[in-house]
Design a protein around this motif. Sequence first.
Motif, PDB file in Angstrom:
ATOM      1  N   ALA A 232      18.927 -13.140  -4.744  1.00 56.00           N
ATOM      2  CA  ALA A 232      17.493 -13.278  -5.031  1.00 56.00           C
ATOM      3  C   ALA A 232      17.225 -13.173  -6.528  1.00 56.00           C
ATOM      4  N   PRO A 233      16.214 -13.912  -7.031  1.00 59.71           N
ATOM      5  CA  PRO A 233      15.881 -13.825  -8.459  1.00 59.71           C
ATOM      6  C   PRO A 233      15.046 -12.606  -8.817  1.00 59.71           C
ATOM      7  N   GLY A 234      14.462 -11.932  -7.829  1.00 61.94           N
ATOM      8  CA  GLY A 234      13.580 -10.807  -8.125  1.00 61.94           C
ATOM      9  C   GLY A 234      13.785  -9.665  -7.151  1.00 61.94           C
ATOM     10  N   VAL A 235      12.713  -8.919  -6.909  1.00 63.57           N
ATOM     11  CA  VAL A 235      12.775  -7.732  -6.058  1.00 63.57           C
ATOM     12  C   VAL A 235      12.789  -8.139  -4.589  1.00 63.57           C
ATOM     13  N   VAL A 236      13.673  -7.510  -3.817  1.00 67.83           N
ATOM     14  CA  VAL A 236      13.753  -7.718  -2.371  1.00 67.83           C
ATOM     15  C   VAL A 236      13.380  -6.411  -1.692  1.00 67.83           C
ATOM     16  N   ARG A 237      12.542  -6.497  -0.654  1.00 72.66           N
ATOM     17  CA  ARG A 237      12.083  -5.273   0.016  1.00 72.66           C
ATOM     18  C   ARG A 237      12.596  -5.247   1.449  1.00 72.66           C
ATOM     19  N   PHE A 238      12.960  -4.045   1.894  1.00 71.81           N
ATOM     20  CA  PHE A 238      13.463  -3.842   3.249  1.00 71.81           C
ATOM     21  C   PHE A 238      12.598  -2.796   3.931  1.00 71.81           C
ATOM     22  N   PRO A 239      12.102  -3.093   5.138  1.00 69.90           N
ATOM     23  CA  PRO A 239      11.214  -2.137   5.822  1.00 69.90           C
ATOM     24  C   PRO A 239      11.985  -0.910   6.308  1.00 69.90           C
ATOM     25  N   ALA A 240      11.227   0.132   6.637  1.00 68.68           N
ATOM     26  CA  ALA A 240      11.826   1.353   7.175  1.00 68.68           C
ATOM     27  C   ALA A 240      12.442   1.060   8.533  1.00 68.68           C
ATOM     28  N   ARG A 241      13.581   1.709   8.813  1.00 65.18           N
ATOM     29  CA  ARG A 241      14.258   1.551  10.100  1.00 65.18           C
ATOM     30  C   ARG A 241      14.758   2.911  10.548  1.00 65.18           C
ATOM     31  N   SER A 242      14.447   3.259  11.768  1.00 66.22           N
ATOM     32  CA  SER A 242      14.899   4.531  12.328  1.00 66.22           C
ATOM     33  C   SER A 242      14.525   5.673  11.383  1.00 66.22           C
ATOM     34  N   ASP A 243      15.523   6.447  10.914  1.00 62.53           N
ATOM     35  CA  ASP A 243      15.235   7.564  10.018  1.00 62.53           C
ATOM     36  C   ASP A 243      15.448   7.193   8.554  1.00 62.53           C
ATOM     37  N   GLU A 244      15.521   5.886   8.261  1.00 62.83           N
ATOM     38  CA  GLU A 244      15.698   5.431   6.885  1.00 62.83           C
ATOM     39  C   GLU A 244      14.380   4.926   6.337  1.00 62.83           C
ATOM     40  N   LEU A 245      14.059   5.343   5.130  1.00 64.43           N
ATOM     41  CA  LEU A 245      12.803   4.958   4.500  1.00 64.43           C
ATOM     42  C   LEU A 245      12.886   3.537   3.953  1.00 64.43           C
ATOM     43  N   ALA A 246      11.731   2.929   3.754  1.00 61.24           N
ATOM     44  CA  ALA A 246      11.676   1.579   3.199  1.00 61.24           C
ATOM     45  C   ALA A 246      12.258   1.573   1.788  1.00 61.24           C
ATOM     46  N   ARG A 247      12.888   0.450   1.431  1.00 56.87           N
ATOM     47  CA  ARG A 247      13.555   0.319   0.145  1.00 56.87           C
ATOM     48  C   ARG A 247      13.168  -0.972  -0.542  1.00 56.87           C
ATOM     49  N   ALA A 248      13.255  -0.931  -1.861  1.00 54.20           N
ATOM     50  CA  ALA A 248      13.135  -2.140  -2.679  1.00 54.20           C
ATOM     51  C   ALA A 248      14.372  -2.203  -3.554  1.00 54.20           C
ATOM     52  N   ALA A 249      14.898  -3.410  -3.754  1.00 55.05           N
ATOM     53  CA  ALA A 249      16.131  -3.556  -4.513  1.00 55.05           C
ATOM     54  C   ALA A 249      16.061  -4.789  -5.392  1.00 55.05           C
ATOM     55  N   VAL A 250      16.862  -4.782  -6.442  1.00 55.22           N
ATOM     56  CA  VAL A 250      16.942  -5.906  -7.360  1.00 55.22           C
ATOM     57  C   VAL A 250      18.367  -5.979  -7.892  1.00 55.22           C
ATOM     58  N   ALA A 251      18.845  -7.184  -8.139  1.00 59.61           N
ATOM     59  CA  ALA A 251      20.192  -7.357  -8.686  1.00 59.61           C
ATOM     60  C   ALA A 251      20.195  -7.055 -10.182  1.00 59.61           C
ATOM     61  N   VAL A 252      21.310  -6.489 -10.647  1.00 61.10           N
ATOM     62  CA  VAL A 252      21.537  -6.286 -12.074  1.00 61.10           C
ATOM     63  C   VAL A 252      22.505  -7.368 -12.521  1.00 61.10           C
ATOM     64  N   ARG A 253      22.080  -8.195 -13.473  1.00 60.69           N
ATOM     65  CA  ARG A 253      22.903  -9.336 -13.885  1.00 60.69           C
ATOM     66  C   ARG A 253      23.015  -9.403 -15.399  1.00 60.69           C
ATOM     67  N   ALA A 254      24.106 -10.020 -15.847  1.00 57.93           N
ATOM     68  CA  ALA A 254      24.244 -10.453 -17.231  1.00 57.93           C
ATOM     69  C   ALA A 254      24.306 -11.972 -17.179  1.00 57.93           C
ATOM     70  N   GLY A 255      23.187 -12.634 -17.443  1.00 56.09           N
ATOM     71  CA  GLY A 255      23.098 -14.066 -17.223  1.00 56.09           C
ATOM     72  C   GLY A 255      23.200 -14.354 -15.739  1.00 56.09           C
ATOM     73  N   ALA A 256      24.162 -15.210 -15.361  1.00 58.36           N
ATOM     74  CA  ALA A 256      24.364 -15.500 -13.947  1.00 58.36           C
ATOM     75  C   ALA A 256      25.366 -14.562 -13.295  1.00 58.36           C
TER      76      ALA A 256
END
Length: 593
Positions: free
Chosen positions: A222-246
């Motif tokens: 993904a080029p930006g932030v990806v969000r994952f909903p809460a599941r079971s006892d895990e809280l919702a998360r947002a994630a983003v890739a760390v890149r150097a160029g491609a």
Amino acid sequence: MAGAAADGPLGEPEPWGERAAGTLRLLVEGAPGVLVRVPTAPAGLDVPVRGTVIHDPGDPLPPAPAAVLLLVGTDVTDPRACTVVRQAAERGFTAVMVKERGQDPARLTETADACGIAVLTAGDAVPWRQVDAELSCALAAYGIGGAAGTAPAGGAELFALADTLAAVAGGSVAIEDLDQNVVAYSKVSGQRIDALRERGILQRRVPDIPAQRRQYREVLAAPGVVRFPARSDELARAAVAVRAGALPLGTLWAIEPADGLSDEAAAALRDAARLAAPHLLRALHSPETERRLRRDAFRAVLHGAGPNGAVQHGAGLHGAGLHGAGLNRAGLHGAGLNGAGPPADEAAVRLGLRPGEEFCLAAFAPEPGAGPSGAALLGHLEAVLVRHCAAHREAATVAATVDAAYVLLPGTGTAAARRFADAALAVVRPAVGDGVRAAVTRPHTDLLQPAALRREADDVLRATAAAGRPANGAPAPATTVDDVRHRILLDRLGDELDRAPWLRLPGVTALLAHDREQGTDYAATVLAWLAEVGDVAAAAARLTVHPNTLRHRLRRVRELFPLDLDDPDVRLAAWLDLRRTASVPLPASARRP
């Protein structure tokens, strides 16, 4: 840090370093955009793959078990390419990747078959940079088990960055490399956190759950932030890739607050990923960076600890507030990052210390009285020790303070540490000076007591300084605790007199004052007599005076000062006090010609 997907429960964490590697099959399936075909795979497609190495024909080939070698600029019909393939097989590579560019790779394929190494081909029109990026992305989605536990933990900058982002996002933050090692995490008080994040922090690695691989592929693609909903006892998360160029370098995960991720927090997440990229890139490609991280962790251990022995860790960024929708880059780059890195138990992992494993500390210092040149000597001493360890003891870590240069020796007992120190002295003294001394501690297993560890090394150095050189004038060998334990005991008793001056005997205080004011030698007289266990003739010889002169002085001491030298306890206390402030000549037989 990924959460478990809906179609699978969270499994038990894998033991450290036992995570499965990717395979050629997974690589072929995960990077269809660059892989054209597999001309040969003698061992099949289910062989491990743990990374990629870009190789220029003019460079030496490094050892890289289970890696894929990208043969950039190689003509598949050139006999030299076959030589490289044979070398790659010898060095443990799983496969080589080439571009055919209209040429027949039959000869190279035959060589690979004979060596047992696979050959992959990439599309001629796909830039090698994109090839490497897509292969790395595909591997990251499955974890790269062979590197488990080898990636360096994040430096102070990444820990501070995680702290600041957590303050913006409202939940725990973790920064991971492509092996899904947790290289840094936030420690903000009151941050939102769940059991999965706690497990990843404790293990310093995310549990390898097949259902999570889709999440990592999604984030890395993904080029930006990806969000994952809460599941079971895990809280919702947002994630983003760390890149150097491609080129993907890792991922950054933030647990969302109860009311969801704000636009400001999402922008901060993207900014943080850009700021983390150069740190992960340096850690990935620079052995010097790894040495610096180890040195900084070691120096933090040496320089102090909290009440429970843990190295103090900065809570966040110093002078880096929030700016608009993201992080204040002026604060990050201008004011700098302030943080002491991970606590001492994590520093132990970074320094290569396994739980319960013995290690020793060796300390090196110039001779006393080096004066203003002492700091320069210590810097030179540290540099020489770093070069020596790089060549002879790669697992060792070197760091200098204002007092000495210290070397941490993992997996080492006292005898081996002493051999190392003596060998190091043979290299250091010609470069820095014959006055350099070396001390070796007892074996320890707990890095969480850094004050005691460093004090022990410093105590040995102090004892060697007091002892001076051997009688033959030769430089002294490395000194262990057992060599000078008695001196350390006496020095520490003397330290107590310095901390509590009221413990000093009034008679000794009066005697020293009389010597200063009247120019007498009563302190040296008493010390010489005590050193010779009451032998007047031997004590007089030390002082080069007549025995009757010595007897007269001892009578005057008894007359002038409240000091009962006939009492053995008083003699012991007086000797401890006097040895801190006065000196006595060596016996004539021990003096240098």
